[in-house]
Design a protein around this motif. Structure first.
Motif, PDB file in Angstrom:
ATOM      1  N   TYR A 177       1.013  -1.320   0.023  1.00 39.48           N
ATOM      2  CA  TYR A 177       0.034  -0.001   0.087  1.00 39.48           C
ATOM      3  C   TYR A 177       0.823   1.334  -0.005  1.00 39.48           C
ATOM      4  O   TYR A 177       2.097   1.235   0.300  1.00 39.48           O
ATOM      5  CB  TYR A 177      -0.986  -0.152   1.152  1.00 39.48           C
ATOM      6  N   LYS A 564      -6.597   0.722 -10.061  1.00 42.28           N
ATOM      7  CA  LYS A 564      -5.892   0.251  -8.730  1.00 42.28           C
ATOM      8  C   LYS A 564      -7.151  -0.020  -7.655  1.00 42.28           C
ATOM      9  O   LYS A 564      -7.877   0.977  -7.391  1.00 42.28           O
ATOM     10  CB  LYS A 564      -4.733   0.700  -8.469  1.00 42.28           C
ATOM     11  N   HIS A 566      -8.240   0.712  -4.068  1.00 41.36           N
ATOM     12  CA  HIS A 566      -8.045   1.774  -2.724  1.00 41.36           C
ATOM     13  C   HIS A 566      -8.934   1.564  -1.705  1.00 41.36           C
ATOM     14  O   HIS A 566     -10.202   1.115  -1.903  1.00 41.36           O
ATOM     15  CB  HIS A 566      -8.238   3.222  -3.422  1.00 41.36           C
ATOM     16  N   ARG A 584      -3.581   3.217  -1.330  1.00 40.09           N
ATOM     17  CA  ARG A 584      -3.529   2.589  -2.682  1.00 40.09           C
ATOM     18  C   ARG A 584      -2.921   1.237  -2.336  1.00 40.09           C
ATOM     19  O   ARG A 584      -1.697   1.058  -1.913  1.00 40.09           O
ATOM     20  CB  ARG A 584      -2.847   3.409  -3.574  1.00 40.09           C
TER      21      ARG A 584
END
Length: 588
Positions: A177, A564, A566, A584
């Motif tokens: 992340y 992506k 999140h 993320r």
């Protein structure tokens, strides 16, 4: 005459005396020779032994001494400087002799390498046994250190003691992340954290609409437009656009979405108390349009209601979008003409204009009275390439008596070309795995087992305690059966709704839970992700968590940004401030 005899007599007597003495000495043996004695003292230094500790020996005696090293040592020399072993000592004086030994120092090779994503402080080398070497692993940007191959240490820097040839490799992985923290400030009576339920709508990569709410209490708050630049910032406050509780929403295209506002459940602060829907402050069904950086709202519902779920699609094959908004109750004094369905239908007047009119009369009223339903879902379930509508039952509300026939699992409806109505095809009795104290609140469809038909992922809420998430499999013609319970009341956190996204690009959707209710710290993201493995959801196999700074968050909302996955978290903050955390995830 006498005087001449005296010298002659004297000479004779002397001769006789000398002769007599010579005869006596020849007859007596000479005395024995004296042999000298000397002491030999032999000792061994650390690391070995000697074959003799010495003793007392005659002068000239030769003594052989052997020095034997212990394990890990080698003979060095004798104290007299000799390196001969064994040594022969000839005793001509008192002698002290000591054997010296030297520890054997082995040399070992240390080889240090770095896997993809980082570097190490040394490549190693050749070192004497027992040497301590410090090794440090440093991840590259976007990577994190995960451990060592060849060492049990879990620290990125450790000391290794060389006792043999050693190979170690630093292991890195792409960081699971990255975090962007944004502090958003505004007027105290408008910008509040609130009860961050489902009022967070991730519209696109750079725009979020947020409806703060206290959920059970007044006042209501205006819609906030949160915009992403390098950080999330308050872009606009829509003072003329208050909502109560956005329970569900459906995005129609890149500019349009519809929402079901359930209203404020006034008087239900105690969730175990008897529910009195008569004091429920009702909500609305809305269409919202976002173009040219401006959000506009149009009310679809002709009356207020306890709207609980919403979905959209072309149900009657006329190429126009139809919106189904399901409600649990209507205000006192409003006649409920949809007893069997508890649904309103709104349809476009022409294709793509998003101007909706009430077309509820296209839904055939069911021939049985309905009480509470929890969710609706539109997709193709029966294999005829036509969209179908599923209406899911809910739990039995506290304080209400519900007849047994209301405790069904789902009702499947589809458009009938002859009657021009959306009619019931069949209703499934309550599954054993679907307890009556749980109600289906959210649903998604996907071909989970890749067999050509759409299966169901269902969120069952309990009201108090932990919810459930189940998977029901489709037989190809819209008959569903229980298959898997992914998440249940025995979990150590709760989830509010869920989202699906194919993060591993394998053609099927994976499951992302949305934890809420004082999220545990450290935040263990891997607990919230379930990967579709050949038709069965399995918990994400690689554990990873956020533990850098304590965050007091109530909920994590899932969104897809820039392709992506999140999570958006909102931390509790004073009125006039929002603390946005954008995590993320890097899962591949």
């Amino acid at each position: 005459m006498k005087k001449l005899l005296y010298p002659l007599v004297f000479t004779l007597i002397a001769f006789l005396f000398v002769y007599s003495c010579s005869t006596d000495e020849d007859d007596v043996p000479p005395p024995a020779a004296i042999v000298k004695k000397y002491t030999l003292a032999v000792t061994a230094g650390e690391g070995g032994t000697v074959s003799s500790s010495g003793g007392t020996y005659s002068q000239g005696t030769q003594v052989s001494i052997t020095a034997t090293p212990s394990s890990g040592f080698t003979f060095s020399q004798w104290s007299d400087g000799s390196t001969t072993n064994p040594i022969t000592v000839t005793l001509n004086s008192n002698t002290n002799l000591s054997a010296s030994f030297t520890a054997i120092i082995n040399s070992y090779t240390l080889t240090v390498t770095a896997g993809e994503g980082g570097t190490v402080s040394t490549e190693g080398g050749t070192y004497d046994e027992g040497t301590e070497v410090t090794i440090t692993a440093s991840p590259a940007e976007g990577y994190e250190f995960v451990g060592w191959e060849g060492s049990d240490s879990d620290s990125n820097s450790f000391i290794i003691t060389l006792n043999g040839n050693t190979n170690v490799q630093a292991l890195f992985q792409k960081k699971r992340y990255s975090l962007i923290k944004s502090i958003i400030e505004g007027e105290a009576d408008k910008v509040v954290t609130g009860f961050t339920f489902t009022g967070l709508i991730p519209f696109d990569d750079n725009n979020i609409f947020f409806n703060p709410t206290r959920f059970f209490t007044y006042p209501t708050y205006p819609m906030l437009h949160i915009k992403r630049d390098s950080l999330w910032k308050l872009h606009r406050v829509y003072d003329d656009m208050h909502f109560q509780v956005i329970r569900d929403y459906k995005k129609l295209d890149e500019n349009n979405f519809v929402v079901a506002d359930q209203g404020l459940e006034i008087g239900q602060e105690d969730r175990d108390a008897i529910v009195d829907l008569g004091i429920l402050d009702m909500g609305e069904t809305y269409h919202l349009n976002f173009e040219n950086d401006v959000l506009t709202r149009n009310t679809l519902s002709s009356n207020r209601g306890f709207f609980h779920s919403i979905d959209a699609g072309d149900l009657n094959n006329d190429s126009k979008t139809d919106v189904i908004s399901m409600y649990m109750a209507l205000p006192e004094g409003i006649e409920d003409n949809n007893q069997g369905t508890k649904m309103y239908m709104y349809s476009e007047s022409s294709n793509g204009n998003f101007e909706f009119t009430n077309t509820t009369n296209k839904i055939e009223t069911l021939d049985w009275e309905s009480t509470f339903s929890g969710a609706v879902l539109i997709d193709e379930f029966t294999g005829d390439n036509q969209l179908d509508l599923i209406k899911f039952s809910y739990k039995t509300p506290v304080g209400f008596e519900t007849r047994e026939e209301f405790l069904y699992s789902y009702e499947l409806l589809s458009y009938n070309e002859e009657s021009k109505k959306i009619e019931s095809l069949h209703r499934k009795s309550r599954f054993e795995e679907y307890p009556s104290n749980f109600g289906i609140a959210w649903a998604r469809a996907d071909d989970i087992d890749i067999d050509g038909d759409k299966d169901l992922i269902l969120h069952m809420e309990r009201g108090s305690g932990i919810d459930k998430i189940q998977v029901w499999k489709n037989d190809g013609v819209g008959n569903f059966s229980f298959f898997q319970e992914v998440f249940n009341e025995f979990s150590d956190f709760n989830s509010r709704d869920f989202e699906v996204f194919d993060f591993d690009n394998d053609g099927d959707l994976d499951l992302f839970l949305q934890p809420f209710g004082n999220i545990k710290f450290p935040i263990k993201f891997s607990d919230y992700i379930y990967e579709n493995k050949n038709g069965t959801f399995q918990k994400y196999s690689t554990d990873f968590e956020y533990d850098e700074e304590y965050i007091n968050m109530y909920m994590l909302k899932f969104m897809v940004r820039e392709g992506k996955p999140h999570f958006i978290g909102i931390e509790e903050a004073p009125e006039g401030q929002l603390k946005f955390y954008e995590f993320r995830l890097e899962l591949n």
